[in-house]
Design an enzyme around this catalytic site. Structure first.
Site, mmCIF file in Angstrom:
data_model
loop_
_atom_site.group_PDB
_atom_site.id
_atom_site.type_symbol
_atom_site.label_atom_id
_atom_site.label_comp_id
_atom_site.label_asym_id
_atom_site.label_seq_id
_atom_site.Cartn_x
_atom_site.Cartn_y
_atom_site.Cartn_z
ATOM 1 N N SER A 66 0.789 -1.238 -0.113
ATOM 2 C CA SER A 66 -0.010 -0.028 -0.125
ATOM 3 C C SER A 66 0.937 1.180 0.186
ATOM 4 C CB SER A 66 -0.954 0.022 1.254
ATOM 5 O OG SER A 66 -0.248 -0.169 2.350
ATOM 6 N N TYR A 73 4.040 3.826 -1.488
ATOM 7 C CA TYR A 73 4.616 4.310 -2.778
ATOM 8 C C TYR A 73 5.387 3.521 -3.473
ATOM 9 C CZ TYR A 73 2.435 8.638 -1.526
ATOM 10 O OH TYR A 73 1.544 9.856 -1.476
ATOM 11 N N ALA A 74 6.476 2.766 -2.628
ATOM 12 C CA ALA A 74 7.554 1.610 -3.306
ATOM 13 C C ALA A 74 6.500 0.406 -3.969
ATOM 14 C CB ALA A 74 8.572 1.520 -2.504
ATOM 15 N N CYS A 99 17.543 5.011 -3.200
ATOM 16 C CA CYS A 99 17.267 6.072 -4.234
ATOM 17 C C CYS A 99 18.456 7.150 -4.188
ATOM 18 C CB CYS A 99 15.916 6.566 -4.101
ATOM 19 S SG CYS A 99 15.257 7.781 -2.497
#
Lengths: 338, 338, 338, 338
Positions: free
Chosen positions: B4, B6-7, B141
């Site tokens: 659920s 973002y990744a 990231c």
């Protein structure tokens, strides 16, 4: 009271710069003992006050209530004991009719017998009532943008008896200082979100304040701006009326208003009202344009929801109530570019 | 697992469009029984899956862990029982040395004996290790943007042995899908906020992966973008080296890379890497410019933190691990304007 | 002179609200006979002036030059005949050494014999020189953010003799009021664009003004903000120095400065300088953080490029030059949220 | 033809990823001999084509015209000689009646005898006409958002015969790739600008395409987004009709449409259409909400103006015209967050 939110913070900013006001106490239950400038970082170097709890409040000439909806009314006796003049930034004392209040807010008003004491804090409509007033119920922000766009044309009969539709484009600060899923930056930054297509509560305020008896419909959409409301109102002029009549209505009613500017320019970028130019100011800019073929007229108003929509309105009302120059403390011009 | 956020959502987007992957189950404790497309509204019409609880997970060929930091390592035995191949999007298995892990994350690694099983999921550096790999620890990231900017020039000796400083400008999605005070739109929309001037945890990843032994310093600043990282790296070429040598280093190392583009154009608007162009893509754009007077070179890299910085990296690694065409499912070009 | 640009417009905004200044004339060749408030719509209702041509300028006590680079110096005799005090917002009279000017701007200075007459308009460094001054060359905006971040620590020896790197994140208003491909909204709104990785002209200003002889490197990046500069400076303290020494340096040098605030807070959202809070204000907020392991210190400064970076600086300098209270006309607090 | 603008660039992006299309030539008078990827930097690494002049165009199976308004019609004989199938992205061949064209565009149509050859490129309304079509006039972007919101409810009689008002919130890319004062970032980034309160030209397209004869009024407002249109339509259901009837109308007409999604969710953030989710996609999301007290219904539609509003529409129409799977080349899901 409740000085850690955006409405309270904006009132503080204006009050700290107001020559006739002295801010002596600010309350916040959650931030008690925290310096005010930690919560409102724009006030760094401007105040050394710390938040205190409401229970520790000393009396004051003026008590400003910036509490969540329904809190002020429930505790009104407590606040009346604290200050001679009360200014409420919430919705609690705006509606005059307890039945309407119940219909809009879904519960009984906690202090209906007090409603008659309060003046609806819109200086353009209630300047005379505000002189000497000690109970000021500040108008809602979206309501203000709708009321100020419509008042002159309705008062002077410049609109036909048809449905009137107001669409408000609203910045994220209108939802307050508390974070939520809907205010999460990745969900909000690029969003154009219809958050209230029908049933916005400010419709009742506008109906109460505006002359005549016409169907008024509101739609509210959130935009990526932080501050500001741009409202477009769709209406029709009566047969035989022209755009010039609309202009006359605004000029007649608002000609002497210090914070209303008619913005309708034939050329350049800035031909109509734009909230971009109003951040931090108490202006309400108003414009309009008529479709010659159909008699449809688009009225437009722009405000900073936290100033002319809330705290600036409150200062302006206090200036009138106390007999001070109406523009005192509200001189900021606004920025361009912004 | 943990689909659920973002990744997880980005991995789902890519996996649903990948011809060799079939998404059979998605877990979310909080959203169990909710349709996936309510949480990830871009997937409306693309999947009818509902979230289930982790306890209800059936086995699968590939299990993707998109859990908060430290969760995957603590429950690694559970996940190893569920799938043949594990892909971890968190930081749990990136650092090879448990001592470094402890220094960076402030606690003992929950499963240090497993660390050696995992390949650091950066295809440009570890393509050979990834072939046939069944444990893939996706690179961080910000680390990815630093590593990809520096790897060729360090490998080929194009930098002098001086301090290297990387400044990352980061979008708000990097902080995840949960709202917080710092992600509140009115506080974030206009902000340029230095959130990690020193001590960013990804420094350890970059130190581990990059050749040589040099002082590397990171500063991270949040920007009003939602996605994207732009990293500028300040370094110096050795005496006698030119910008052409830098160019050669990139060309030699990255000449055949499908997702790295050298962006250094003499004219026009788009002369250097810009995350604006990369939303949704798996590209890492790399540029550089040298100050002839001082030998200072500014290296630049741009990525979408959720794609090349997380989920795209994972897909690319899976493509390599499974012997599929490396670009499969990652063909999106990016938008302009955007 | 040249009042239709952003620097000129911002000076007008401040001057119109300044109790000791009266704006009598504004020139713009392109907009002659146009009301000033059509070009600067925030001044609606604040001034009825129209632009006139430079040729029609009457004399004045103070003449403010807001012309493109190199225009003021070429026509300096003309302007000296018009006013007793000249304030130049351009770069023409900032550099004291004509050789440096030539190296930076690529041409001979048009009036090198005049350079000695001008005071570099940075009140924090040149307050005494500014008293009674009649030639004020306002400091550049990026230069100001770099100089104010570095001056105390360099003056008091709090930095080691290593390369110093300043990275400036700049809003779009810094490029001026004329539209161009690079300012086209669809190309700029989502962009993080390195527009000057090396060779920024303000480096020469900073070198001239800052104590010591050290290598200073600038990188400039455009961001989606309209106003504001956030500069991070990467430097190192000498062996044995601590963050407390850095703090002492700032306190010693800036302790009495009316427009510098040290922003370094242990908790909350607003722990470091952020240009979000400074739109329209004359503040320069300064912060810092030290990496204990390496002695690296990250200095941070934030300003509104059009106020503390240009027009506010000019007003502050004029206040000093004329013996007025230094904060006169610069009282705006800034907005939050913004 | 005219491939350097935003519509042309978007068509290129989609065509380069389309398995049945091969892009052989792109023209731009201004950019002749420049690589396409310098102008459309998202296409770096995707094409090595250079722009050529129109005069150098070889024939092709399909010629796509992305020229300024009125250019395609004036040169239509030239283009008919170049390709078997013509797709026009401009407004030239959308209106069927030359008198209407003259009224809307203020000049005679250059080739009125050709108008009957062209199919209005809206697949949802003209799918059958598009099969085998060789002249496709792509629908306008604002028109598309209005038409798709209204078509089912008008077709099935779900609206009362009252004025219908559509308010479109539009991103800056709709004004094209050429910079102008109104697109200057500092003037646009924070702006909510009513740019067409009355008289929008797309009203004529909508009137032509929609069933029935009713008064339709358009207002267009520019927002800080780059892409996207959110249109809210204010209308009324007939007496006795309910929101369920509205829903039925959409379901009946759009039930099998591959690119229309009905978005009306009871909870969560994404309850109505939002252009934030549609960048790069060919979806038109449609929602609605009814005011039970008044029968007012607010219809909402969201599209990416450059995809479903222009180039995606064109690809979808070409797919139909050529008998290809209708979704070919239009599979991009959209990003979240975005």
């Amino acid at each position: 009271m409740g000085g850690s939110g955006y409405a309270g913070g904006e009132f503080l900013r204006l009050a700290l710069g107001h020559p006739n006001l002295e801010v002596t106490q600010v309350t916040s239950e959650r931030n008690a003992n925290t310096p005010v400038s930690l919560v409102h970082p724009n006030l760094r170097g401007r105040t050394n006050l710390k938040f205190r709890k409401a229970a520790d409040l000393d009396g004051a000439d003026i008590v400003v209530l910036a509490l969540p909806h329904n809190s002020a009314a429930k505790r009104i006796a407590e606040f009346e004991a604290k200050g001679k003049t009360l200014v409420d930034l919430s919705a609690d004392f705006r509606l005059k009719d307890p039945e309407v209040y119940r219909a809009v807010y879904g519960e009984d008003h906690p202090a209906p017998e007090k409603l008659k004491d309060w003046v609806y804090g819109n200086p353009e409509l209630h300047r005379e009532d505000l002189r000497g007033a000690t109970r000021i119920a500040c108008a809602g922000c979206f309501a203000t943008s709708v009321i100020l766009a419509l008042y002159p044309v309705l008062k002077l009969g410049a609109l036909a008896p048809k449905d009137i539709i107001a669409t408000g484009l609203v910045g994220s600060s209108a939802a307050g200082a508390s974070s939520s899923d809907s205010s999460h930056h990745p969900e909000r930054a690029g969003s154009l979100r219809v958050y209230k297509p029908v049933g916005h509560r400010h419709g009742a305020e506008a109906q109460q304040e505006l002359p005549g008896n016409f169907p008024l419909h509101l739609t509210a959409i959130s935009t990526p701006r932080v501050r500001g409301i741009l409202t477009t109102v769709q209406a029709w002029v009566p047969d035989g009326w022209s755009e010039r009549d609309v202009w006359s209505a605004y000029r007649e009613v608002y000609g002497a208003e210090p914070f209303i500017r008619i913005v309708k320019v034939a050329r350049g970028l800035h031909r109509y009202p734009d909230p971009m130019l109003l951040d931090g100011t108490n202006y309400c800019d108003i414009g309009f344009e008529m479709d010659q073929d159909t008699g449809r007229v688009v009225l437009m108003s722009a405000i900073d929801n936290l100033v002319k929509g809330t705290a600036g309105h409150a200062i302006q009302s206090l200036n009138i109530a106390n007999g001070w120059e109406e523009t005192t403390g509200l001189e900021f011009t606004g920025l361009h570019p912004a």
